[in-house]
Design a protein around this motif. Structure first.
Motif, PDB file in Angstrom:
ATOM      1  N   UNK A   8      11.728  -6.963  15.810  1.00 11.24           N
ATOM      2  CA  UNK A   8      12.399  -5.683  15.231  1.00 11.24           C
ATOM      3  C   UNK A   8      11.574  -4.642  15.165  1.00 11.24           C
ATOM      4  N   UNK A   9      11.746  -3.346  15.623  1.00 12.46           N
ATOM      5  CA  UNK A   9      10.946  -2.184  15.536  1.00 12.46           C
ATOM      6  C   UNK A   9      11.714  -1.188  14.835  1.00 12.46           C
ATOM      7  N   UNK A  10      11.270  -0.687  13.716  1.00 13.74           N
ATOM      8  CA  UNK A  10      11.845   0.488  12.924  1.00 13.74           C
ATOM      9  C   UNK A  10      10.818   1.717  12.887  1.00 13.74           C
ATOM     10  N   UNK A  11      11.045   2.763  13.820  1.00 15.20           N
ATOM     11  CA  UNK A  11      10.066   3.623  13.755  1.00 15.20           C
ATOM     12  C   UNK A  11      10.900   4.924  13.255  1.00 15.20           C
ATOM     13  N   UNK A  12      10.104   5.639  12.413  1.00 19.52           N
ATOM     14  CA  UNK A  12      10.418   7.092  12.059  1.00 19.52           C
ATOM     15  C   UNK A  12       9.133   7.801  11.531  1.00 19.52           C
ATOM     16  N   UNK A  13       9.307   8.930  11.819  1.00 20.04           N
ATOM     17  CA  UNK A  13       7.828   9.692  11.070  1.00 20.04           C
ATOM     18  C   UNK A  13       7.653   9.818   9.640  1.00 20.04           C
ATOM     19  N   UNK A  14       8.994   9.381   8.979  1.00 21.19           N
ATOM     20  CA  UNK A  14       8.709   9.225   7.665  1.00 21.19           C
ATOM     21  C   UNK A  14       8.246   8.053   7.168  1.00 21.19           C
ATOM     22  N   UNK A  15       8.016   7.051   8.119  1.00 16.57           N
ATOM     23  CA  UNK A  15       7.462   5.800   8.023  1.00 16.57           C
ATOM     24  C   UNK A  15       5.805   5.699   8.196  1.00 16.57           C
ATOM     25  N   UNK A  16       5.313   6.985   8.484  1.00 14.06           N
ATOM     26  CA  UNK A  16       3.951   7.043   9.050  1.00 14.06           C
ATOM     27  C   UNK A  16       3.144   6.270   7.934  1.00 14.06           C
ATOM     28  N   UNK A  17       3.071   6.726   6.689  1.00 12.23           N
ATOM     29  CA  UNK A  17       2.364   5.931   5.443  1.00 12.23           C
ATOM     30  C   UNK A  17       3.411   5.237   4.792  1.00 12.23           C
ATOM     31  N   UNK A  18       2.869   3.876   4.320  1.00 12.61           N
ATOM     32  CA  UNK A  18       3.825   3.012   3.515  1.00 12.61           C
ATOM     33  C   UNK A  18       4.275   3.776   2.437  1.00 12.61           C
ATOM     34  N   UNK A  19       5.579   3.731   1.929  1.00  6.85           N
ATOM     35  CA  UNK A  19       6.087   4.191   0.650  1.00  6.85           C
ATOM     36  C   UNK A  19       7.159   3.104   0.353  1.00  6.85           C
ATOM     37  N   UNK A  20       7.035   2.694  -0.931  1.00  5.04           N
ATOM     38  CA  UNK A  20       7.866   1.908  -1.472  1.00  5.04           C
ATOM     39  C   UNK A  20       9.502   2.174  -1.105  1.00  5.04           C
TER      40      UNK A  20
END
Lengths: 266, 432
Positions: free
Chosen positions: B133-145
């Protein structure tokens, strides 16, 4: 604006002092001291450093545990915290991290007004590191775990922290209110002063039951509400002793290399 | 609550008081009384000679969620800056094993979260994933809780996996508890062993533990996840189950599970998950991700580790340990005592609160062998202990023990190391 800080702490047995009885294979815990959990001491120390700088800061230490945990709260007060709260009830016993976080979140709500919640990353008896984040989730607060450096801006609302990673760190900005979990690199906790110990006697300590906290022992806290249960538990098996290599140090070294060669390790 | 003493059967022998790891049993005259420290670990139930202590947990009927709606095993495929962390590959192999134990149609899926991460699927398939399963979004570039918790929780709610496992890294241990709390399900931290079938658990327990498995039925069809982990600083092992809620979630210590041999050219199903995420969902700001400029200590991958402890006497002792490690092609490790004394950086620490290692050879120099240290290295193939104190607990787990001054012994090993072939040949010759 006086800052209000809550510190979550736990009284733990000093697991470094525990040995396994070689005969009975059970834990030997006679004389094992109960201590303030290491990471929690770092959490408290960081709160105290804020208070050193802004003396009108009010620090409340909260804990969940048996009645004896009051001793640990007194130690925190002697170090400089202002108030202690113990959540203690047989109905809270057997709580897993999910249920513990419900009880602590309820305790935080009871305190009511806060800007920063500090907790230790993990306790040395369970080593889960789950309660801080799970409590933050229950309170709907943002979190940063593994905090090794902390800085509060002049506006008293903006915090910049360094979060430790295995291969470096992240620099993170976060606004109050929030939950931060401390690791030992954050600071060196102070020792209670004699004056602090005297002052601690007059500081308020309250104990709350499950009913005081308004948590439901069937659904939110305690063993039965906990999603995880212990299936089995056991003491680890020793590997069994191998060969002791005798002789002068050069002979021991040779015997070792022969042994390693024979086992095809080198 | 759930652990109860049957007063009529209790003879006041105090065995339970002695075996309880948590000081949770007091004596009221000749009667054992469970106090609030009880964690329901059941040590007392097992050890009571009169069967006077009972675990009543099972008697309580719980509201059941529909467990059968949940299927398949998910592995959180942690990536940092577009690179998979090692434990992700270890866990897809482990997830594959668990999926096959549950049933032939049960699959293991990797869950990739990030920005432009789909190139990582080939490695995940090679190491055992049936799909991703791939979840991509530019807001997910860095890990955030906040960001990662939201998209992962939404995906779990949508697809309903039965099991979700994470590497117990600083990121996995930040994310997993948050997700489990939001889903109101159980999470077990830092597992070192996972089993589904009761028969597998019995095999594991019989080979590796002191656990009495006679009350477990090897033919049982029960397939809940049995999650075994060290607790109490490694002094106690506990197997945890999550019987009433789904998914069952665990974090697993890096370096504990073995990767499978990669399958060349393996492919798998790819599912792109579209889940809403907006900037206001994320309440922190990652200003910078700083890579350590210090030497990266790769204890988990090391074949040989040379560790030093309090017996070194001071920070300069690590110079000898470094020389030793360089000679044998190893990596420098340390005990917690040496780290706490400020002699060496925490990144070198082996043990329950440091790194778990299983090298081919572990040299423990001047390390007494506190339980929490042993918990992190006792699955090493060969352990060599060098210590002045003949009673040091480290000798109890050592394959080769040398009682002596490490400052004399280690230089002798270094000096002889390159001649090992000749020394061994001479020895074999002399024996013949």
């Amino acid at each position: 604006m006086a800052l209000k800080i809550i510190v979550c702490a736990k009284q733990v047995p000093d697991t470094n002092e525990i040995k396994i009885d070689p005969v009975t294979k059970t834990l030997k815990r006679e004389g094992v001291p109960a201590i303030l959990n290491h990471d929690d001491a770092n959490a408290l120390e960081e709160a105290l450093r804020i208070k050193d700088k802004y003396p009108d800061t009010y620090i409340t230490v909260i804990t969940m545990g048996p009645p004896q945990a009051v001793d640990m709260l007194r130690q925190c007060l002697a170090m400089g915290a202002d108030e202690g709260i113990l959540a203690s009830d047989r109905a809270l016993g057997g709580s897993d991290t999910w249920a513990t976080s419900n009880a602590l979140a309820a305790t935080v709500r009871k305190v009511g007004d806060y800007d920063i919640i500090f907790a230790g990353r993990q306790a040395i008896d369970g080593d889960t590191a789950q309660v801080g984040p799970q409590m933050a989730e229950k309170l709907g607060l943002p979190q940063v775990t593994y905090v090794k450096q902390f800085e509060l801006a002049e506006d008293m609302q903006t915090i910049t922290v360094h979060r430790a990673l295995e291969d470096g760190h992240e620099i993170i900005r976060i606004k109050t209110p929030c939950v931060l979990t401390a690791i030992h690199q954050l600071n060196t906790p102070r020792l209670p002063s004699m004056k602090g110990i005297m002052a601690a006697r007059k500081k308020p300590v309250s104990t709350y039951s499950a009913a005081d906290l308004g948590v439901d022992p069937d659904k939110e806290v305690g063993l039965l509400a906990s999603p995880t249960n212990v299936y089995r538990s056991f003491t680890p098996v020793p590997r069994g002793k191998g060969t002791m290599l005798e002789g002068e140090s050069n002979e021991q070294a040779e015997k070792l290399l022969i042994g390693l060669k024979a086992k095809l390790a080198i | 609550m759930a652990i109860v003493v049957i007063n009529e059967k209790c003879i006041g022998c105090k065995i339970c008081v002695k075996v309880c790891p948590f000081e949770a049993i007091d004596m009221d005259g000749k009667l054992a009384v469970i106090n609030e420290k009880c964690t329901s670990c059941k040590q007392c139930v097992a050890k009571c000679p009169k069967e006077a202590i009972e675990d009543t947990t099972a008697d309580v009927v719980q509201e059941e969620t529909d467990l059968s709606a949940y299927k398949h095993v998910w592995v959180y495929a942690e990536q940092r800056a577009g690179k998979l962390v090692n434990v992700a590959l270890e866990l897809v192999g482990e997830g594959r094993r668990l999926a096959r134990e549950i049933g032939p149609d049960v699959k293991v899926y990797a869950i990739l979260i990030g920005d432009k991460v789909d190139h990582l699927t080939s490695d995940l398939f090679a190491y055992g994933a049936d799909g991703a399963y791939i979840i991509e979004n530019d807001l997910l570039k860095n890990y955030t809780t906040d960001g990662y918790t939201k998209v992962l929780t939404d995906s779990i709610r949508k697809y309903k996996p039965e099991i979700v496992i994470f590497g117990a890294t600083h990121i996995g241990r930040d994310l997993a508890p948050r997700v489990a709390a939001r889903l109101n399900t159980g999470l077990t931290a830092d597992c070192t062993r996972l089993d589904v079938k009761v028969s597998s658990y019995i095999d594991y327990a019989n080979k590796n533990t002191t656990l009495d498995t006679s009350d477990l039925d090897p033919n049982s069809e029960e397939k809940g996840l049995k999650q075994t982990r060290p607790a109490f600083g490694g002094n106690l092992m506990a197997t945890i189950v999550c019987p009433r809620t789904r998914p069952q979630m665990s974090t697993v210590r890096p370096g504990v599970m073995s990767k499978i041999d990669p399958i060349e050219g393996a492919t798998g199903e790819i599912i792109k998950v579209d889940t809403p995420l907006v900037a206001s969902d994320i309440h922190i700001e990652v200003l910078e991700v700083v890579k350590s400029t210090k030497e990266i200590v790769s204890l988990t991958d090391a074949e040989i580790i040379c560790s030093g402890g309090r017996g070194l006497g001071g920070p300069s002792g690590f110079e000898l340990i470094k020389e030793f490690a360089d000679k044998v092609g190893g990596v420098v490790g340390s005990s917690r005592a040496a780290v706490d004394s400020g002699w060496i950086d925490h990144s070198h620490q082996v043990g329950q609160t440091g790194t778990t290692v299983k090298p081919k050879i572990y040299f423990a120099c001047g390390i007494s062998g506190a339980i929490q240290h042993l918990a992190g290295m006792q699955t090493s193939d060969i352990i060599v202990a060098i210590n002045k104190d003949p009673d040091a607990p480290i000798f109890e787990v050592a394959d080769f023990g040398i009682v002596g001054d490490l400052y004399e012994v280690v230089p002798q090993i270094i000096a002889a190391w390159d001649n090992a072939d000749k020394i061994y040949a001479d020895y074999v010759h002399a024996q013949a």
